[in-house]
Design an enzyme around this catalytic site. Sequence first.
Site, PDB file in Angstrom:
ATOM      1  N   SER A 123     100.023  72.269  12.532  1.00 25.23           N
ATOM      2  CA  SER A 123     100.828  72.054  11.337  1.00 25.23           C
ATOM      3  C   SER A 123     101.326  73.356  10.745  1.00 25.23           C
ATOM      4  O   SER A 123     102.079  73.344   9.781  1.00 25.23           O
ATOM      5  CB  SER A 123     100.024  71.272  10.300  1.00 25.23           C
ATOM      6  OG  SER A 123      98.769  71.862  10.137  1.00 25.23           O
ATOM      7  N   HIS A 144     104.562  67.540  16.064  1.00 25.06           N
ATOM      8  CA  HIS A 144     103.800  67.476  14.818  1.00 25.06           C
ATOM      9  C   HIS A 144     103.992  66.161  14.067  1.00 25.06           C
ATOM     10  O   HIS A 144     105.064  65.875  13.541  1.00 25.06           O
ATOM     11  CB  HIS A 144     104.205  68.670  13.926  1.00 25.06           C
ATOM     12  CG  HIS A 144     103.458  68.728  12.642  1.00 25.06           C
ATOM     13  ND1 HIS A 144     104.021  69.168  11.477  1.00 25.06           N
ATOM     14  CD2 HIS A 144     102.178  68.391  12.329  1.00 25.06           C
ATOM     15  CE1 HIS A 144     103.125  69.097  10.509  1.00 25.06           C
ATOM     16  NE2 HIS A 144     102.003  68.624  11.005  1.00 25.06           N
ATOM     17  N   GLU A 156     107.968  66.445  14.000  1.00 20.75           N
ATOM     18  CA  GLU A 156     108.648  67.733  14.157  1.00 20.75           C
ATOM     19  C   GLU A 156     108.409  68.220  15.582  1.00 20.75           C
ATOM     20  O   GLU A 156     107.245  68.275  16.029  1.00 20.75           O
ATOM     21  CB  GLU A 156     108.075  68.772  13.186  1.00 20.75           C
ATOM     22  CG  GLU A 156     108.461  68.552  11.748  1.00 20.75           C
ATOM     23  CD  GLU A 156     107.827  69.579  10.810  1.00 20.75           C
ATOM     24  OE1 GLU A 156     108.401  69.806   9.739  1.00 20.75           O
ATOM     25  OE2 GLU A 156     106.753  70.125  11.122  1.00 20.75           O
ATOM     26  N   ASN A 194     105.798  71.322   6.154  1.00 25.00           N
ATOM     27  CA  ASN A 194     104.744  72.048   5.431  1.00 25.00           C
ATOM     28  C   ASN A 194     105.264  73.315   4.755  1.00 25.00           C
ATOM     29  O   ASN A 194     104.682  73.766   3.760  1.00 25.00           O
ATOM     30  CB  ASN A 194     103.586  72.392   6.370  1.00 25.00           C
ATOM     31  CG  ASN A 194     102.703  71.180   6.598  1.00 25.00           C
ATOM     32  OD1 ASN A 194     102.569  70.323   5.720  1.00 25.00           O
ATOM     33  ND2 ASN A 194     102.118  71.085   7.777  1.00 25.00           N
TER      34      ASN A 194
HETATM   35  N1  CAA Z   1      95.983  55.694   8.362  1.00 20.37           N
HETATM   36  C1  CAA Z   1      96.663  54.674   8.911  1.00 20.37           C
HETATM   37  N2  CAA Z   1      97.351  53.786   8.201  1.00 20.37           N
HETATM   38  C2  CAA Z   1      97.340  53.894   6.871  1.00 20.37           C
HETATM   39  C3  CAA Z   1      96.652  54.925   6.208  1.00 20.37           C
HETATM   40  C4  CAA Z   1      95.964  55.855   7.006  1.00 20.37           C
HETATM   41  N3  CAA Z   1      95.312  56.902   6.482  1.00 20.37           N
HETATM   42  N4  CAA Z   1      96.818  54.789   4.885  1.00 20.37           N
HETATM   43  C5  CAA Z   1      97.597  53.713   4.706  1.00 20.37           C
HETATM   44  N5  CAA Z   1      97.914  53.188   5.907  1.00 20.37           N
HETATM   45  C6  CAA Z   1      98.738  52.016   6.148  1.00 20.37           C
HETATM   46  C7  CAA Z   1      98.055  50.791   5.625  1.00 20.37           C
HETATM   47  O1  CAA Z   1      97.188  50.263   6.605  1.00 20.37           O
HETATM   48  C8  CAA Z   1      99.242  49.901   5.355  1.00 20.37           C
HETATM   49  O2  CAA Z   1      99.657  49.331   6.573  1.00 20.37           O
HETATM   50  P1  CAA Z   1     100.028  47.780   6.646  1.00 20.37           P
HETATM   51  O3  CAA Z   1     101.247  47.639   5.759  1.00 20.37           O
HETATM   52  O4  CAA Z   1     100.315  47.594   8.103  1.00 20.37           O
HETATM   53  O5  CAA Z   1      98.823  47.059   6.161  1.00 20.37           O
HETATM   54  C9  CAA Z   1     100.361  50.868   4.918  1.00 20.37           C
HETATM   55  O6  CAA Z   1      99.935  52.147   5.396  1.00 20.37           O
HETATM   56  C10 CAA Z   1     100.542  50.943   3.424  1.00 20.37           C
HETATM   57  O7  CAA Z   1      99.290  51.244   2.859  1.00 20.37           O
HETATM   58  P2  CAA Z   1      98.835  50.826   1.397  1.00 20.37           P
HETATM   59  O8  CAA Z   1      99.568  49.587   0.996  1.00 20.37           O
HETATM   60  O9  CAA Z   1      97.350  50.826   1.354  1.00 20.37           O
HETATM   61  O10 CAA Z   1      99.221  52.056   0.491  1.00 20.37           O
HETATM   62  P3  CAA Z   1     100.584  52.630  -0.017  1.00 20.37           P
HETATM   63  O11 CAA Z   1     101.712  51.667   0.034  1.00 20.37           O
HETATM   64  O12 CAA Z   1     100.200  53.234  -1.286  1.00 20.37           O
HETATM   65  O13 CAA Z   1     100.924  53.780   1.050  1.00 20.37           O
HETATM   66  C11 CAA Z   1     100.773  55.947   1.937  1.00 20.37           C
HETATM   67  C12 CAA Z   1      99.997  54.734   1.434  1.00 20.37           C
HETATM   68  C13 CAA Z   1     101.609  55.552   3.133  1.00 20.37           C
HETATM   69  C14 CAA Z   1      99.708  56.955   2.357  1.00 20.37           C
HETATM   70  C15 CAA Z   1     101.715  56.469   0.775  1.00 20.37           C
HETATM   71  O14 CAA Z   1     100.960  56.699  -0.377  1.00 20.37           O
HETATM   72  C16 CAA Z   1     102.449  57.743   1.144  1.00 20.37           C
HETATM   73  O15 CAA Z   1     103.473  57.703   1.798  1.00 20.37           O
HETATM   74  N6  CAA Z   1     101.912  58.895   0.707  1.00 20.37           N
HETATM   75  C17 CAA Z   1     102.488  60.201   1.010  1.00 20.37           C
HETATM   76  C18 CAA Z   1     102.063  60.610   2.384  1.00 20.37           C
HETATM   77  C19 CAA Z   1     102.585  61.945   2.778  1.00 20.37           C
HETATM   78  O16 CAA Z   1     103.320  62.626   2.059  1.00 20.37           O
HETATM   79  N7  CAA Z   1     102.195  62.390   3.964  1.00 20.37           N
HETATM   80  C20 CAA Z   1     102.537  63.718   4.465  1.00 20.37           C
HETATM   81  C21 CAA Z   1     101.343  64.598   4.278  1.00 20.37           C
HETATM   82  S1  CAA Z   1     101.699  66.219   4.829  1.00 20.37           S
HETATM   83  C22 CAA Z   1     101.307  66.203   6.436  1.00 20.37           C
HETATM   84  O17 CAA Z   1     100.858  65.266   7.014  1.00 20.37           O
HETATM   85  C23 CAA Z   1     101.584  67.474   7.129  1.00 20.37           C
HETATM   86  C24 CAA Z   1     100.420  68.107   7.743  1.00 20.37           C
HETATM   87  O18 CAA Z   1     100.602  68.809   8.722  1.00 20.37           O
HETATM   88  C25 CAA Z   1      99.078  68.053   7.169  1.00 20.37           C
END
Ligand code: CAA
Length: 296
Positions: A123, A144, A156, A194
């Site tokens: 990342s 990524h 990415e 990131n």
């Molecule tokens: N793993 C797998 N699936 C997941 C999950 C996880 N950790 N968390 C949620 N889900 C799935 C759920 O199972 C659900 O799927 P279904 O519809 O099939 O049941 C779906 O996502 C929606 O989940 P929820 O209804 O529980 O929750 P939500 O609508 O609040 O969404 C979220 C949760 C998708 C995490 C949302 O809050 C979101 O988009 N958050 C921002 C995430 C983000 O910005 N990610 C980037 C991080 S930076 C990065 O990743 C870079 C790096 O290199 C570290």
Amino acid sequence: MMELEKIQNTAIIGCGVMGFGIAVVILNKGYNVVVVEKDKPSLERGLEYIKKFYEGTVKRGKITKEKADENLFRLKGTTDFKDIPENSIVIEAVYEDIAVKQDVISKVEEVVEEDTPIFTNTSSIPVIEISAKMRFPERFLGFHFFNPPPVMKLIEIIPSLKTDERYIKFAIDFAKKLDKDPVVSKDTPAFIGNALLIPFILEAVSMYEKGISTPEDIDKACKLGLGQPMGPFELADFMGLDIVLQIADNVFERTRDPRFSAPAKLRELVSAGFLGRKVGRGFYDYQKPKPFGVEL
Ligand code: CAA
């Protein structure tokens, strides 16, 4: 070079937060997946969470029990790199530390064919640095995923100076087969996502340190005012504060860019072991740990 259409097998090195999610994405698309972990307890933990995740999706009526069982049938776990099958795509998703990544990649290179595509889910570390000790770095690039991989559409793709053009096309096609939407980035520290996100999170922590507002209100402002699904503190807890700090330090070490200089508060929480949701405490307190960030 292998033809994408003929490939049935993938190997994922590391079954932590990202490896776990990547395994699910790839199983869902009908591939055989071998997960390679460093020891038995880590492997069992990773496989258990994949199983529990599928149990949860069946319970919520997202897929049938038959489909979940069929996916799990194609999943294998091992601690031996020799179990990586022929004609595999290999994705490295171990801890964000260059020495650890180089070590597992050299073990992969010992057992796979010369033209096997080997991708890293790094990342923040430049791909060329990770590939410095490889025998065949032309088949290596950054691939990524974003967390959670089953939900986030972006991949990415980061070719290094040594990556062969054919592997870039191969990676783009593979990302599309996984139903993801790829973008290609230059091989600079933290790439696109990131490079934007980490300074944003660090700035939010500095605001909190300066007493401008609380994590709750800063998160609320970002969600209700800026339309973000999670505020920066919720997101940092979700990603893991150790991961956020590691990315910041990796970039700062290479660029001395002050936007990546981690505030003391973040370092303090990481030193205290308050790493976010996965341990039950970060900027916020959670009722109990959610080891892969998921409510299972
Ligand atoms: N793993 C797998 N699936 C997941 C999950 C996880 N950790 N968390 C949620 N889900 C799935 C759920 O199972 C659900 O799927 P279904 O519809 O099939 O049941 C779906 O996502 C929606 O989940 P929820 O209804 O529980 O929750 P939500 O609508 O609040 O969404 C979220 C949760 C998708 C995490 C949302 O809050 C979101 O988009 N958050 C921002 C995430 C983000 O910005 N990610 C980037 C991080 S930076 C990065 O990743 C870079 C790096 O290199 C570290």
